[in-house]
Motif scaffolding. Structure first.
Motif, short mmCIF file in Angstrom:
data_model
loop_
_atom_site.label_atom_id
_atom_site.label_comp_id
_atom_site.label_asym_id
_atom_site.label_seq_id
_atom_site.Cartn_x
_atom_site.Cartn_y
_atom_site.Cartn_z
N PHE A 1 -15.04 -29.32 -28.17
CA PHE A 1 -16.29 -29.62 -28.62
C PHE A 1 -17.27 -28.46 -28.17
O PHE A 1 -16.91 -27.53 -27.53
N ASP A 2 -18.40 -28.76 -29.28
CA ASP A 2 -19.53 -27.77 -28.92
C ASP A 2 -20.47 -28.03 -27.79
O ASP A 2 -20.59 -27.41 -26.80
N THR A 3 -21.04 -29.05 -28.17
CA THR A 3 -22.02 -29.67 -27.21
C THR A 3 -21.81 -31.21 -26.78
O THR A 3 -21.24 -31.94 -27.72
N ALA A 4 -22.22 -31.50 -25.47
CA ALA A 4 -21.99 -32.93 -25.22
C ALA A 4 -23.29 -33.59 -24.99
O ALA A 4 -24.11 -32.88 -24.39
N ALA A 5 -23.54 -35.01 -25.33
CA ALA A 5 -24.77 -35.47 -25.27
C ALA A 5 -24.77 -36.96 -25.04
O ALA A 5 -23.76 -37.50 -25.58
N PHE A 6 -25.55 -37.50 -24.02
CA PHE A 6 -25.42 -38.84 -24.18
C PHE A 6 -26.43 -39.76 -24.97
O PHE A 6 -27.31 -39.10 -25.64
N SER A 7 -25.67 -40.70 -25.71
CA SER A 7 -26.39 -41.46 -26.67
C SER A 7 -27.38 -42.57 -25.96
O SER A 7 -27.23 -43.00 -25.12
N LEU A 8 -28.63 -42.11 -26.73
CA LEU A 8 -29.78 -43.16 -26.06
C LEU A 8 -30.10 -43.99 -27.02
O LEU A 8 -30.34 -45.28 -26.46
N ALA A 9 -30.18 -44.08 -28.06
CA ALA A 9 -30.67 -45.08 -29.03
C ALA A 9 -30.54 -44.52 -30.52
O ALA A 9 -30.23 -43.61 -30.71
N PHE A 10 -30.61 -45.54 -31.44
CA PHE A 10 -30.74 -44.98 -32.85
C PHE A 10 -32.05 -45.69 -33.60
O PHE A 10 -32.31 -46.67 -33.15
N ILE A 11 -32.43 -44.81 -34.51
CA ILE A 11 -33.64 -45.35 -35.04
C ILE A 11 -33.40 -45.76 -36.55
O ILE A 11 -32.90 -44.84 -37.41
N ARG A 12 -33.71 -47.02 -36.86
CA ARG A 12 -33.24 -47.58 -38.26
C ARG A 12 -33.92 -46.87 -39.02
O ARG A 12 -33.46 -46.56 -40.13
N GLU A 13 -35.25 -46.99 -39.14
CA GLU A 13 -36.06 -46.34 -40.20
C GLU A 13 -36.80 -44.93 -39.69
O GLU A 13 -37.94 -45.21 -39.33
#
Ligand SMILES: C[S@@+](CC[C@H](N)C(=O)[O-])C[C@H]1O[C@@H](n2cnc3c(N)ncnc32)[C@H](O)[C@@H]1O
Length: 510
Positions: free
Chosen positions: A224-236
């Protein structure tokens, strides 16, 4: 204003020593009106000496700027104020600037002083600002500056990320390499590794930790290149609420917990919108809102150990918290790089698709700084690596990198040579090499007059040196296949190499 700019441009042509030894003493002798006309000198001196490598010189220039803060002319004080942060603020300049902030009635000057204090401010500024209702200075910026003055912040590789329901990481990679990244995680899991693949998406793989883990354990994975923690997603992402959702994600208990657990020093982050366009306004609004919600986490574009990345796709935006790990533990061997060096995870991906055979003899015909050979040897089971490159500087770097990689079980030979001159290379016995692996010149950063001829020759020579069942694994930038019947195309996948597509191909010697 125009006259100031013209004079500034002229002064930038003057050698630094003359500025300081001739122009500054002349300026000091002028009467107030003349000094005002020559104010561009203050700007020029500030800019020129801000990059000086001589600390004594810089200190002398700063002392002059601080003395100008007493000047009766607002314009001269303002120019000196702007120069001070570039020269490195200190307690004395901070104190003087706070005095000006308290006493001046000129709005323009107040703003300049506030902006300088945001950059250099320490405890005194924080005291003057915190809870005072002072609107001009951004308290968050001062807190970040104070935190930076307290020493560098780093993400700790050895700190434990506690087990946490629903915690997900995104392992990002170049488009086309996702399945290779996922494959590595699965194989590692089979050997007791701590991560499980949840989903393979475009440009990233979602993984779930099965247990508490450290980033050092995560960084054992090489593709993998970078690793990140998933925090949220924004619908719009375009909606008015989007910035609010983003600020809440940054200020969330999860983000705070991760940052506090893994950071040595203050929890600071930069906010990065991974899409085209200028997002300065949005970034400023989100940072302000997030600070209101959680003042323990600081937005700071400078030397921050974390990045909050917002990745947009057509329908939504993903918010990720990425540790900015430096130095990269996977690149412990890199002493230097060539101009067109491979992206290290790409080298690891080439090695992974090559698979493993017994008693590997590996040749990289265009070895550059040697990443593919080092990644091959790190994967284990390699008896000999051979690197050729026409550039002697590249060969020197490859040798140094290989030595730094400390791989005593693998013999290494590096030769400055055109890859076609294999007769001169004793380690390249015909029919003995098990793997030819390379990220060759792609015709972009390294110009090659006849690309077609180069790849035709690569197929021919690979076929000559490979042992039966040996592999040729390389990045193919051309729509060109081997016409040699002894080489069979086993797999080909399109990979985005930073804006242009190539194919990662595996040929096998019959
Ligand atoms: C894309 S770079 C290789 C990068 C390398 N994988 C690394 O990690 O640094 C391609 C290399 O091919 C070398 N090269 C170009 N033409 C060559 C030739 N005819 N024979 C050998 N090397 C050549 C260039 O000097 C350059 O270092």
């Amino acid at each position: 204003m125009k006259a100031d700019n013209d004079l500034y441009r002229q002064l930038r042509e003057v050698p630094a020593a003359q500025l300081w030894n001739v122009e500054v003493p002349k300026f000091n002798q002028l009467d107030p009106k003349e000094r005002n006309q020559q104010v561009a000198l203050v700007r020029a001196v500030g800019v020129v000496f801000s990059t000086s490598r001589n600390p004594e010189m810089k200190a002398a220039v700063k002392a002059w700027m601080i003395s100008l803060l007493q000047d009766p002319s607002e314009k001269i004080r303002r120019y000196a104020t702007a120069a001070i942060p570039k020269l490195g603020g200190d307690e004395e300049s901070e104190r003087k600037l706070i005095d000006i902030l308290k006493t001046t009635d000129v709005d323009r000057e107040k703003k300049k002083v506030a902006s300088a204090l945001e950059k250099i401010g320490g405890a005194a500024t924080l005291k003057a600002v915190a809870g005072s209702g002072e609107k001009l200075i951004d308290e968050q910026k001062v807190r970040a500056s104070v935190a930076r003055q307290g020493g560098p912040s780093n993400v700790r590789l050895d700190a434990i990320v506690p087990k946490q329901p629903g915690l997900r990481l995104h392992l990002r990679c170049r488009k086309g390499l996702e399945s290779i990244v996922a494959d590595e995680v699965r194989e590692d899991e089979g050997r007791g590794g701590k991560f499980r693949v949840v989903e393979v998406r475009g440009c990233f793989v979602v993984v779930e930790p099965k247990d508490a883990f450290t980033l050092a354990e995560l960084y054992q994975l090489r593709c993998f290149d970078t690793a990140a923690f998933s925090l949220a997603f924004i619908r719009e992402p375009g909606s008015a609420e989007a910035l609010e959702v983003l600020a809440k994600a940054i200020a969330s208990p999860l983000a705070e917990k991760l940052m506090l657990a893994l950071t040595q020093g203050a929890a600071r982050y930069r906010l990065s919108m991974v899409s085209e366009g200028n997002h300065d306004d949005a970034v400023a609004k989100v940072a302000k809102k997030a600070f209101e919600l959680n003042p323990r986490i600081l937005n700071d574009a400078r030397e921050s150990p974390w990045s909050v990345d917002v990745h947009f796709d057509e329908l939504r935006a993903l918010v990720e918290l990425r540790p900015r790990i430096s130095p990269n533990p996977r690149l412990y061997y890199r002493t230097d790089a060539v101009n067109a060096a491979s992206h290290p995870p790409l080298a690891a991906c080439l090695v992974r698709v090559a698979g493993r055979q017994d008693k590997e003899i590996v040749w990289d015909p265009f070895c550059g700084s040697g990443l593919e050979l080092i990644e091959s040897a790190l994967a284990g089971g390699v008896g000999q690596v051979v690197g050729t490159d026409i550039d002697p500087a590249a060969i020197a770097i490859a040798e140094a990198n290989f030595k730094a990689a400390k791989l005593p079980g693998t013999k290494a030979a590096f030769h400055t040579s055109d890859f076609r001159d294999i007769v001169r290379i004793p380690e390249l016995d015909r029919g003995k090499v098990s793997l030819v692996i390379s990220n060759p010149p792609l015709g972009r950063r390294v110009r090659v007059p006849n690309m077609h001829g180069l790849f035709t020759d690569l197929f021919k020579i690979a076929s000559e040196v490979l042992r039966p069942n040996g592999r040729l694994v390389f990045i193919n930038p051309l729509r060109l296949s081997s016409v040699d019947p002894t080489l069979r195309l086993e797999s080909s996948r399109t990979v985005d190499l930073g804006g242009y597509d190539c194919r990662l191909e595996v040929y096998r010697k019959r």
